[in-house]
Design an enzyme around this catalytic site. Structure first.
Site: not given
Length: 264
Positions: A173, A204, A206-209
């Site tokens: 990412k 932003t 919580g983007t990865g989860c």
């Protein structure tokens, strides 16, 4: 039967990341979400004030309870906190006949550590080899491999460094780079470069989860890895664009952005 996805992760009391983000994503994308809680955090828009991991036996019991009765079409892992939990979860997902999306969570959005330094070797040697798709960000790549990616040209080198630990696919990412939000998905043979415009929105959390959970949803529906990742990228891009202020710090992405909102 509705596709079933299991998230194995920590709880975010602020509702923006972790188990809460995972289950919201799963609901929005039309699958039945289930959870194994690995840790409880006291967390809000400005940071993590405390974290308490659950005993290994509690994590293992939750997992077996769900998988042995209900069954799963995909598993997603997030915050695992300690070497003991990493190793237990790696064993569990290795013994489950379902694709696994591994988000090797190391730190929170605010820079708070969510993985013990002593657990890094277990992530490298036990968890990553069990992954169908690993989804590290650039900080996690550096933490796991020592590779520092400072530009889009470095993403291929970062991907091969992670693939060396054994996941079938890796999604690097590049959200921390400047310019467009570009990610690289590869299995070491084929490459998919996924681009999206960068939205001027600081909310932003919580983007990865959310991205990892969306990938798991796609895999549970029978999509290929490239198809699942492409759809997940589109979903999370919309969620980032719709991210909203919450509290006095960084607000969450909007997991329900495509569902519409009623206002009064």
């Amino acid at each position: 039967m509705i596709p079933r996805v299991l998230t194995v992760a920590g709880s975010d009391s602020g509702g923006g990341a972790g188990i809460q983000a995972d289950l919201k994503t799963m609901l929005a994308l039309g699958v039945h979400g289930m959870s194994v809680i690995t840790a409880v955090t006291a967390q809000n828009s400005v940071g993590v004030q405390g974290a308490w991991e659950l005993p290994v036996e509690a994590v293992r019991a939750q997992y077996r309870s769900v998988v042995d009765d209900i069954g799963v079409q995909a598993v997603k892992t997030g915050m695992l906190a300690s070497a003991e939990l990493v190793e237990a979860v790696a064993e569990l997902i290795s013994g489950t006949d379902a694709p696994a999306v591994v988000d090797p969570v190391g730190v929170s959005k605010h820079g708070d550590p969510l993985l013990a330094a002593s657990a890094l070797e277990s992530v490298r040697t036990r968890l990553l080899p069990a992954a169908t798709v690993a989804t590290p960000n650039l900080d996690e790549v550096a933490q796991l491999t020592g590779v520092i990616a400072e530009s889009e040209h470095d993403l291929r080198r970062a991907a091969h460094a992670v693939l060396a630990y054994g996941p079938r696919w890796v999604l690097i990412k590049g959200g921390h780079l400047s310019g467009d939000a570009v990610d690289l998905l590869t299995d070491g043979t084929v490459e998919y470069w996924l681009r999206a415009p960068r939205h001027d929105n600081r909310h932003t959390h919580g983007t990865g989860c959310t991205l990892a959970s969306a990938i798991a949803c796609g895999l549970a529906k029978g999509r290929s890895v490239p198809e699942a990742v492409t759809a997940a990228k589109e979903y999370v891009t919309g969620a980032i664009a719709a991210g909203f202020a919450l509290g006095s710090g960084i607000g969450p992405v909007d997991h329900g952005w495509a569902l519409g909102r009623e206002t009064s």
